[in-house]
Design a protein around this motif. Structure first.
Motif, PDB file in Angstrom:
ATOM      1  N   GLY A   2       0.825  -1.179   0.000  1.00 38.86           N
ATOM      2  CA  GLY A   2       0.000   0.000   0.000  1.00 38.86           C
ATOM      3  C   GLY A   2       0.869   1.241   0.000  1.00 38.86           C
ATOM      4  O   GLY A   2       1.915   1.283  -0.646  1.00 38.86           O
ATOM      5  N   ASN A  27       1.088  10.424  -0.086  1.00 40.19           N
ATOM      6  CA  ASN A  27       0.983   9.034   0.357  1.00 40.19           C
ATOM      7  C   ASN A  27       1.932   8.723   1.508  1.00 40.19           C
ATOM      8  O   ASN A  27       1.694   7.782   2.282  1.00 40.19           O
ATOM      9  N   ILE A  63      -2.245  -2.947   5.409  1.00 40.30           N
ATOM     10  CA  ILE A  63      -2.328  -2.207   4.151  1.00 40.30           C
ATOM     11  C   ILE A  63      -2.788  -0.774   4.419  1.00 40.30           C
ATOM     12  O   ILE A  63      -3.971  -0.528   4.674  1.00 40.30           O
ATOM     13  N   ALA A  65      -4.114   2.100   3.022  1.00 40.78           N
ATOM     14  CA  ALA A  65      -4.773   2.237   1.726  1.00 40.78           C
ATOM     15  C   ALA A  65      -5.047   3.697   1.378  1.00 40.78           C
ATOM     16  O   ALA A  65      -5.014   4.584   2.231  1.00 40.78           O
ATOM     17  N   PHE A  68      -8.239   3.260  -3.428  1.00 41.16           N
ATOM     18  CA  PHE A  68      -8.080   2.001  -4.164  1.00 41.16           C
ATOM     19  C   PHE A  68      -9.295   1.678  -5.022  1.00 41.16           C
ATOM     20  O   PHE A  68      -9.177   0.996  -6.045  1.00 41.16           O
ATOM     21  N   PHE A  75      -6.048  -3.792  -8.582  1.00 39.55           N
ATOM     22  CA  PHE A  75      -5.160  -4.315  -7.554  1.00 39.55           C
ATOM     23  C   PHE A  75      -5.144  -5.841  -7.534  1.00 39.55           C
ATOM     24  O   PHE A  75      -4.963  -6.457  -6.485  1.00 39.55           O
ATOM     25  N   MET A  91      -6.662  -3.441   6.801  1.00 39.56           N
ATOM     26  CA  MET A  91      -6.665  -2.373   5.798  1.00 39.56           C
ATOM     27  C   MET A  91      -7.279  -1.121   6.422  1.00 39.56           C
ATOM     28  O   MET A  91      -8.364  -1.162   6.982  1.00 39.56           O
ATOM     29  N   LEU A  94      -9.179   3.010   3.345  1.00 42.46           N
ATOM     30  CA  LEU A  94      -9.692   2.656   2.025  1.00 42.46           C
ATOM     31  C   LEU A  94     -10.692   3.708   1.549  1.00 42.46           C
ATOM     32  O   LEU A  94     -11.609   4.085   2.274  1.00 42.46           O
ATOM     33  N   THR A 112      -9.443  -5.590  -8.300  1.00 34.56           N
ATOM     34  CA  THR A 112      -9.735  -4.820  -7.090  1.00 34.56           C
ATOM     35  C   THR A 112     -10.907  -5.429  -6.336  1.00 34.56           C
ATOM     36  O   THR A 112     -10.895  -5.513  -5.097  1.00 34.56           O
TER      37      THR A 112
END
Length: 375
Positions: A2, A27, A63, A65, A68, A75, A91, A94, A112
């Motif tokens: 990620g 990021n 992850i 995220a 995504f 992915f 995760m 997201l 994904t």
């Protein structure tokens, strides 16, 4: 896997550094935050590891995220890697990207969709950026979700996040401006987004404000002293996209003087602490200011930035409502009381989310007085 969990090597070239941020320096905050929040003895990053060794040497696939859930992001490679392992997953952050917060039937690539299914099966709850993403997942049949916002919100590991506003007699405002002139086309209001980007740039040039870049090229190369004739021409194209009357030579000179780009979270934070105000269309460009106690105003231009701003109650005005940029007026009219109160609640929710997933963390405990005031 990620978002990146460490800074790119300081001695790497610009393109390598940029690639290692996931092609957006914002990021860095996502990955750094989750790495800091989890109580781990050791970690590895990426999908280029032998699955058998991963199963033997690690306890969790975490992850950090981003957006995504987007029609142009497949992915499947990440799903392939996780399928070869037997580990539980975590995760966080997201997000779904769309032109509208009411559109749920998104054209999501099969890879994904497969990743989301695996994550839902291997975790007790998925941390999502906001209510819109939760609705998109529910439309896909995934309901074990928690509204966490972005993990970067909790990077200080402290249950309180106070924003300090300076006194009116402290001189001229020191302002950091950020923008997104290269993603106008996927805004929910492209013409308004172009106007806002132009106003932000014109204001920064006029008042000599710092102008922070995250994934704009050739501007980043110009800031780093790698300007060429071709890049100057490309910069002129960027000005045309937002309808700016600023000439390419003047734009290049401004970027060389006031442009900033950071491949280190600590350096970025050190810089922003010297500011009185951060404003612009970049979510993480303003988040790092808030984490440093500096007032910030986000101007959401798409579903990614809007749903997080809404959930976290970060002061924000959308591109179609803000009008002409008046920095002093916006600074004076922006309050952070609701943001701070809401942060205390989200912080507690985030701890419960990590506990629900049986993940040890380093977040400092919440005092009983804060628990009462947050409810």
């Amino acid at each position: 896997m990620g978002a990146p969990v460490s800074d790119p090597p300081a001695d790497a070239n610009t393109q390598t550094k940029f690639d290692q941020t996931g092609k957006n320096t914002g990021n860095l905050l996502i990955g750094h935050a989750l790495r800091r929040e989890l109580a781990v003895d050791s970690y590895a990053f990426g999908t280029g590891h032998d699955a058998r060794q991963v199963n033997e040497n690690f306890d969790l696939i975490a992850i950090p995220a981003a957006n995504f859930i987007y029609e142009h992001f497949d992915f499947g490679y990440m799903a392939d890697f996780i399928e070869r392992t037997t580990l539980p997953c975590l995760m966080v952050g997201l997000g779904a990207q769309s032109s509208s917060l009411t559109s749920l039937d998104l054209n999501i690539p099969a890879g994904t969709r497969r990743l989301l299914k695996i994550i839902a099966e291997r975790s007790n709850s998925i941390g999502v950026r906001g209510e819109y993403t939760a609705s998109v997942l529910e439309h896909l049949g995934i309901t074990n979700v928690t509204l966490t916002g972005c993990p970067s919100l909790y990077m200080t590991l402290e249950p309180e996040l106070k924003i300090r506003k300076r006194e009116s007699d402290e001189g001229a405002l020191r302002v950091a401006v950020n923008g997104s002139n290269n993603v106008i086309k996927h805004s929910f209001a492209p013409s308004f987004a172009a106007d806002v980007e132009r106003h932000l740039l014109d204001t920064a040039v006029r008042d000599n404000y710092a102008y922070v870049l995250q994934n704009e090229f050739p501007e980043i190369d110009i800031v780093l002293g790698r300007s060429t004739a071709d890049q100057a021409a490309q910069a002129s194209g960027a000005l045309q996209r937002i309808g700016s009357q600023l000439g390419s030579s003047a734009y290049t000179a401004f970027l060389q003087k006031s442009g900033r780009v950071f491949f280190s979270v600590d350096e970025w934070s050190h810089f922003i602490r010297r500011m009185d105000f951060s404003i612009g269309t970049r979510f993480h460009g303003n988040m790092i200011a808030l984490l440093s106690g500096v007032p910030a105003l986000i101007i959401p231009h798409d579903t990614r930035t809007l749903e997080m701003s809404q959930l976290m109650k970060i002061p924000h005005v959308t591109v179609d409502r803000i009008g002409k940029i008046d920095i002093a007026r916006l600074y004076d009219s922006t309050s952070f009381d609701e943001f701070s109160r809401n942060y205390a609640k989200l912080y507690q929710d985030y701890i419960r989310f990590l506990d629900l997933n049986n993940v040890a963390h380093r977040l400092n405990p919440v005092s009983s007085s804060l628990e009462v005031s947050a409810n």
